[in-house]
Enzyme design. Structure first.
Site, PDB file in Angstrom:
ATOM      1  N   LYS A  49       0.840  -1.199   0.000  1.00 49.89           N
ATOM      2  CA  LYS A  49       0.000   0.000   0.000  1.00 49.89           C
ATOM      3  C   LYS A  49       0.882   1.259   0.000  1.00 49.89           C
ATOM      4  O   LYS A  49       2.099   1.158   0.072  1.00 49.89           O
ATOM      5  CB  LYS A  49      -0.973  -0.041   1.182  1.00 49.89           C
ATOM      6  CG  LYS A  49      -1.929  -1.249   1.109  1.00 49.89           C
ATOM      7  CD  LYS A  49      -2.983  -1.111   0.011  1.00 49.89           C
ATOM      8  CE  LYS A  49      -3.624  -2.412  -0.446  1.00 49.89           C
ATOM      9  NZ  LYS A  49      -4.409  -3.139   0.530  1.00 49.89           N
TER      10      LYS A  49
HETATM   11  C1  LIG Z   1      -5.414  -4.244   0.830  1.00 53.52           C
HETATM   12  C2  LIG Z   1      -6.884  -4.124   0.814  1.00 53.52           C
HETATM   13  C3  LIG Z   1      -7.687  -4.473   1.898  1.00 53.52           C
HETATM   14  C4  LIG Z   1      -7.171  -5.206   3.085  1.00 53.52           C
HETATM   15  O1  LIG Z   1      -6.153  -4.576   3.735  1.00 53.52           O
HETATM   16  P1  LIG Z   1      -5.350  -5.380   4.868  1.00 53.52           P
HETATM   17  O2  LIG Z   1      -4.632  -4.296   5.605  1.00 53.52           O
HETATM   18  O3  LIG Z   1      -4.435  -6.325   4.154  1.00 53.52           O
HETATM   19  O4  LIG Z   1      -6.357  -6.084   5.703  1.00 53.52           O
HETATM   20  C5  LIG Z   1      -9.029  -4.206   1.857  1.00 53.52           C
HETATM   21  N1  LIG Z   1      -9.587  -3.648   0.774  1.00 53.52           N
HETATM   22  C6  LIG Z   1      -8.861  -3.321  -0.317  1.00 53.52           C
HETATM   23  C7  LIG Z   1      -9.559  -2.673  -1.468  1.00 53.52           C
HETATM   24  C8  LIG Z   1      -7.497  -3.568  -0.330  1.00 53.52           C
HETATM   25  O5  LIG Z   1      -6.780  -3.264  -1.421  1.00 53.52           O
END
Ligand SMILES: *Cc1c(COP(=O)(O)O)cnc(C)c1O
Length: 395
Positions: free
Chosen positions: A197
């Site tokens: 991210k």
């Molecule tokens: C990465 C992601 C999540 C989950 O995030 P985590 O921190 O891994 O639980 C949820 N929704 C979207 C759209 C994502 O890209």
């Protein structure tokens, strides 16, 4: 093989985090401090996050609740809003399964809807058509880092008395009508700090809300339903072993080791964002004129966080998506697809009897889409290399 695709170049992966000496030093500081689970670094990260959202200038009313994933944060937000069996929550089929699975954790049902073909964000008209007397909440996803149509969605929510929980996993920093995602008029917003991210803590997330009752419940449920956490008890004037369990909570707290990363990553969020914008602009330029559909751009007041750069093969491109990805891979370029829509996954398909025809825009986008590498450790030369590989793959 054309000279421009020299095999001597090392493989360019789809994603890589950028971790510097500051992050390493902050983590070492946490490790040496003797406090490695939720404690002072997590408190600091929560405060820094509120400041990042400009909370001081907004009356200091925001609650930032650090959790060990965005999935956990979404679960806590829906739980605190009282979502449960018999309820329905509307979200986009064009997302990661985490957005929808948390609804099922609570025994409620998911209504998946189609996207706007231009932005790939949840379509407000489709949301409106999916509302039933059982509907309790809407979960927009700011796909790739471009804000969903929050004005329309919030208006629908007001009209029908629905809650809104934003999945902002891609949206740091995204703006919507000039306001940062995290400061809009939804009930809660959840950011992700997963490895790929826009900022990362390895694993982690932040639940943001201005609803005091929601925050109180989420903080309680974040740590076993205990009314005082270990750090509270440790730092109290009279150190106390006493706590009460008042609900069957979860184990969703963020560690100070992870928060240490977050403190330093957040300081770089603006610089990271600017680098992502430069890379996205370089892609737009390098891919112009090819048989591809470029991703929607940000606009003034609608800042695109550029978590993902998602291109689509145009009508009549000489190659199919899967072969195209293979051809990039053969040239040493990693890429991905965001997402295999939920309606194609066995669990969601079978539980709700879903068919591709029910989601024509998502289905069509999925069949033609490719996410190209986009991360801050890339430079413009990397973008040009990927663009050359795209040209070769399209030939
Ligand atoms: C990465 C992601 C999540 C989950 O995030 P985590 O921190 O891994 O639980 C949820 N929704 C979207 C759209 C994502 O890209």
């Amino acid at each position: 093989m054309p000279a421009e695709t020299s095999p001597a170049l090392p493989f360019l992966p789809f994603a890589l985090p950028e971790i510097g000496e500051e992050e390493i030093a902050e983590v070492v500081d946490a490790l040496r401090s003797g406090w490695v689970t939720t404690g002072p670094k997590t408190r600091q990260f929560e405060g820094d996050f509120a400041a990042f959202l400009g909370d001081e200038t907004r009356g200091g009313r925001v609650h930032c609740i650090a959790v060990n994933s965005a999935t956990a944060g979404l679960h806590l937000a829906l739980e605190a809003l009282g979502i449960g069996p018999g309820d329905e929550v509307i979200t986009t089929t064009h997302t990661f399964t985490a957005t929808a699975e948390v609804v099922r954790y609570l025994g409620a049902d998911v209504k998946l809807v189609d996207i706007d073909p231009a932005t790939l964000n949840i379509c407000p008209k489709a949301v409106e058509a999916a509302i039933t007397p059982r509907t309790k909440a809407i979960m927009p996803v700011h796909y790739a880092g471009l804000a969903a149509d929050m004005q329309a969605l919030l208006a629908l929510a007001r009209k029908h008395g629905l809650k809104v929980v934003e999945d902002a996993a891609h949206a740091l920093p995204t703006t919507c009508e000039g306001r940062l995602v995290g400061t809009l008029d939804s009930d809660a917003t959840v950011f992700s700090f997963y490895a790929n991210k826009t900022i990362t803590t390895g694993e982690g997330g932040m639940l943001v809300t201005r609803d005091d009752a929601l925050a109180k419940r989420a903080k309680l449920m974040r740590l076993h339903g205990m009314n005082r956490d270990a750090f509270d008890r440790y730092t109290a004037k009279v150190p106390s072993w006493y706590y009460e369990v008042v609900a069957p909570g979860f184990k969703y707290n963020l560690t100070d080791i992870a928060a240490a990363l977050g403190i330093q990553q957040l300081k770089r969020a603006q610089a990271f964002y600017e680098q992502r914008c430069r890379l996205a602009a370089a892609y737009d330029e390098a891919l112009a004129g090819l048989p591809v559909v470029l991703p929607p751009k940000g606009q003034p007041g609608r800042q695109h966080a550029w978590h993902l750069y998602v291109m689509r093969l145009a009508e009549g491109a000489a190659v199919e998506r899967d072969r195209f990805i293979e051809k990039l891979f053969e040239q040493g370029v990693g890429c991905s697809v965001h997402y295999i829509p939920l309606h194609l996954h066995r669990y969601w398909r079978d539980r709700y009897g879903l068919k591709p025809e029910m989601f024509p825009h998502s289905q069509r986008a999925f069949e033609r889409m490719v996410s190209l590498p986009l991360y801050t450790r890339m430079d413009i030369a990397d973008v040009e290399r990927v663009a050359r590989a795209v040209r070769v793959a399209l030939a």
